[in-house]
Design a protein around this motif. Structure first.
Motif, short mmCIF file in Angstrom:
data_model
loop_
_atom_site.label_atom_id
_atom_site.label_comp_id
_atom_site.label_asym_id
_atom_site.label_seq_id
_atom_site.Cartn_x
_atom_site.Cartn_y
_atom_site.Cartn_z
N ASP A 53 53.58 40.48 15.40
CA ASP A 53 53.62 40.23 13.96
C ASP A 53 52.26 39.72 13.49
OD1 ASP A 53 56.44 40.70 14.15
OD2 ASP A 53 56.66 38.63 14.86
N LEU A 54 51.62 40.49 12.59
CA LEU A 54 50.32 40.13 12.04
C LEU A 54 50.46 39.88 10.55
CD1 LEU A 54 48.13 42.88 13.78
CD2 LEU A 54 48.64 40.56 14.60
N SER A 55 49.76 38.87 10.04
CA SER A 55 49.81 38.58 8.61
C SER A 55 48.51 37.94 8.15
CB SER A 55 50.99 37.66 8.26
OG SER A 55 50.82 36.39 8.84
N GLY A 56 48.26 38.06 6.87
CA GLY A 56 47.09 37.43 6.25
C GLY A 56 47.39 37.11 4.81
N SER A 57 46.75 36.07 4.28
CA SER A 57 46.97 35.69 2.89
C SER A 57 45.72 35.04 2.33
CB SER A 57 48.16 34.73 2.76
OG SER A 57 47.88 33.49 3.39
N ILE A 58 45.60 35.12 1.00
CA ILE A 58 44.55 34.40 0.29
C ILE A 58 45.20 33.64 -0.86
CG2 ILE A 58 42.67 35.97 0.89
CD1 ILE A 58 42.98 37.26 -1.84
#
Length: 269
Positions: free
Chosen positions: A178-183
């Motif tokens: 599971d990969l995720s990114g946020s700003i």
């Protein structure tokens, strides 16, 4: 060497443009909805507590239990934070249960679009209690883009916008990567949350701008029908010089970039 705000904002805008192009490239069928009541109990153990770029624990382990019940899109969540090395006013460190959050939310899907609204009450030991309203919209397409808007309505009023992407890759026997990114973008309406200069002194300007980024990678490992284990690692970092100064000035360690990780054990039924 510090990032410049202009160059960082250009990177952010390019990142958003690339994400939009990717989300339009593929559109799998939306997941089916069910009216079955659900409940889950989670227990997370992490090396650090980081929230919206801010470091909220020192060098001790944090333990974060959570309980959620849901039915027909309505859910209630109770979450807590146990800091095993919390700093006291007298300089001593001790174990403290220093935060309890209650979140009420409602989510509804319309084809590939999912919308949500909710309310969160933060019961805090280190500062006055906080309350937020939030709304979200997400797309059931490649990278699952989601935009969530938060509005603080009690202590230190302001706005926080979070744009996130995530994707899971099937590995074997139900295990996923599971990969995720946020700003995040933050707007303060209160003088107490002000910009900080390069000497880490507060100014008279209310804080506003691109704030924090977060990247994470983890595994979802099913254990039988009801249990899962989720090890993860994450990296939190400021997006601009102003964010760098503010996070550094308010962090316990005097840093602004944080690498942390842990594991969550979940029981869902």
């Amino acid at each position: 060497m510090k990032r410049t705000e202009k160059s960082t904002n250009r990177i952010v805008l390019a990142f958003l443009a690339g994400c939009l192009a990717l989300t339009l490239a593929a559109a799998p069928a939306p997941a089916e909805e069910t009216d079955t009541p659900s409940a889950s109990v989670d227990l997370g153990v992490f090396s650090k507590y980081v929230w919206r770029g801010y470091e909220l624990s020192d060098d001790g382990i944090v333990i974060q239990p959570s309980f959620t019940v849901g039915y027909k899109g309505v859910s209630v969540n109770l979450w807590g934070n146990l800091d095993t090395n919390a700093s006291e006013d007298d300089g001593d460190d001790e174990t403290q249960f220093n935060e309890t959050d209650l979140t009420l939310s409602y989510e509804k899907s319309f084809g590939m679009v999912t919308t949500g609204v909710g309310y969160c009450y933060y019961a805090l030991d280190a500062m006055k209690d906080s309350q937020e309203l939030f709304a979200s919209i997400g797309l059931d397409v490649f990278l699952a883009p989601t935009l969530t808007v938060y509005r603080e309505i009690s202590y230190l009023p302001g706005w926080y916008f979070s744009f996130g992407l995530s994707h899971s890759f099937e590995l074997r026997e139900g295990i996923t990567l599971d990969l995720s990114g946020s700003i995040g973008y933050m707007i303060s309406d209160d003088d107490e949350v002000a910009e900080v200069d390069d000497e880490l002194n507060p100014t008279s300007e209310k804080y506003s701008g691109f704030h924090d980024g977060n990247l994470s990678a983890g595994l979802t490992v099913p254990l039988g029908e009801y249990w899962t284990v989720n090890p993860m690692i994450a990296y939190s970092f400021p997006l601009t010089d102003d964010a760098d100064n503010l996070i550094e000035a308010t962090s316990i360690s005097g840093e602004s970039d944080f690498l942390y990780g842990g594991v969550t054990v979940s029981f869902a039924f």
